[in-house]
Design a protein around this motif. Structure first.
Motif, PDB file in Angstrom:
ATOM      1  N   PHE A 135      11.398 136.061 106.938  1.00 33.69           N
ATOM      2  CA  PHE A 135      12.585 136.166 106.017  1.00 33.69           C
ATOM      3  C   PHE A 135      12.021 137.805 104.711  1.00 33.69           C
ATOM      4  O   PHE A 135      11.629 136.996 103.833  1.00 33.69           O
ATOM      5  N   VAL A 138      13.018 138.452 101.216  1.00 30.37           N
ATOM      6  CA  VAL A 138      13.704 137.280 100.085  1.00 30.37           C
ATOM      7  C   VAL A 138      12.559 136.968  99.968  1.00 30.37           C
ATOM      8  O   VAL A 138      11.630 136.365 100.447  1.00 30.37           O
ATOM      9  N   GLU A 146      20.694 138.850  98.345  1.00 32.59           N
ATOM     10  CA  GLU A 146      19.169 138.918  99.383  1.00 32.59           C
ATOM     11  C   GLU A 146      19.611 137.977 100.677  1.00 32.59           C
ATOM     12  O   GLU A 146      19.225 138.308 101.894  1.00 32.59           O
ATOM     13  N   ALA A 150      19.395 139.119 104.894  1.00 30.69           N
ATOM     14  CA  ALA A 150      18.831 138.807 105.490  1.00 30.69           C
ATOM     15  C   ALA A 150      19.785 137.885 106.391  1.00 30.69           C
ATOM     16  O   ALA A 150      19.343 137.959 107.304  1.00 30.69           O
TER      17      ALA A 150
END
Length: 163
Positions: A135, A138, A146, A150
């Motif tokens: 990720f 993040v 965020e 993602a």
């Protein structure tokens, strides 16, 4: 050919490639071990083995996954992005989750990006120690923005157990 004539331009790619973090050799071996354990009834931190029919080969493909429960509903989140199991489950419309002799057949419904936020947040709270590296961008306490950014790279499926 004179220099005043326009030069042909290469065709731009119509779409960027979907995010996919391919497993390195160590991850492949660890996944093989986790899947082997799940087939024998040993679930590591809630893991299970996903079996789904291959979209090209037609053979059952197996991969360990981390089924995630949010608000009483089970989900599958692809931390690595648009992986092979994701592409296969989209075509097959479901699969099986196995831990030992317990096999649960299920169907899937892919969540749109706008509905992923609470599932991704709780998934990262539960599994972040294992999947955080997939990720990018993040942080430890991710903001809604965020996670929404993602979310486009991480397919989430609501699963409905058939038996």
């Amino acid at each position: 050919m004179s220099s005043s004539q326009p030069q042909p331009q290469p065709y731009p790619k119509p779409y960027p490639k979907p995010y996919y973090a391919k497993a390195n050799p160590v991850a492949v071996r660890v996944n093989s071990l986790v899947g082997w354990l799940a087939r024998r009834g040993i679930s590591l931190a809630g893991s299970a083995e996903l079996s789904v029919r291959g979209r090209r080969s037609g053979r059952m493909q197996r991969v360990p996954v981390n089924p995630h429960t949010y608000d009483g509903i089970q989900y599958l989140v692809s931390a690595r992005g648009n992986s092979q199991w994701v592409r296969n489950v989209r075509v097959a419309g479901g699969g099986e989750l196995r831990v030992g002799r317990k096999v649960r057949e299920f169907t899937v419904e892919e969540l749109p990006d706008a509905e992923k936020l609470p599932v991704l947040r709780t998934y990262l709270e539960r599994w972040g120690w294992e999947v955080k590296q997939y990720f990018p961008g993040v942080t430890a306490g991710p903001s809604d923005d965020e996670l929404l950014a993602a979310g486009a790279d991480h397919p989430v499926f609501r699963i409905t157990v058939r038996k």
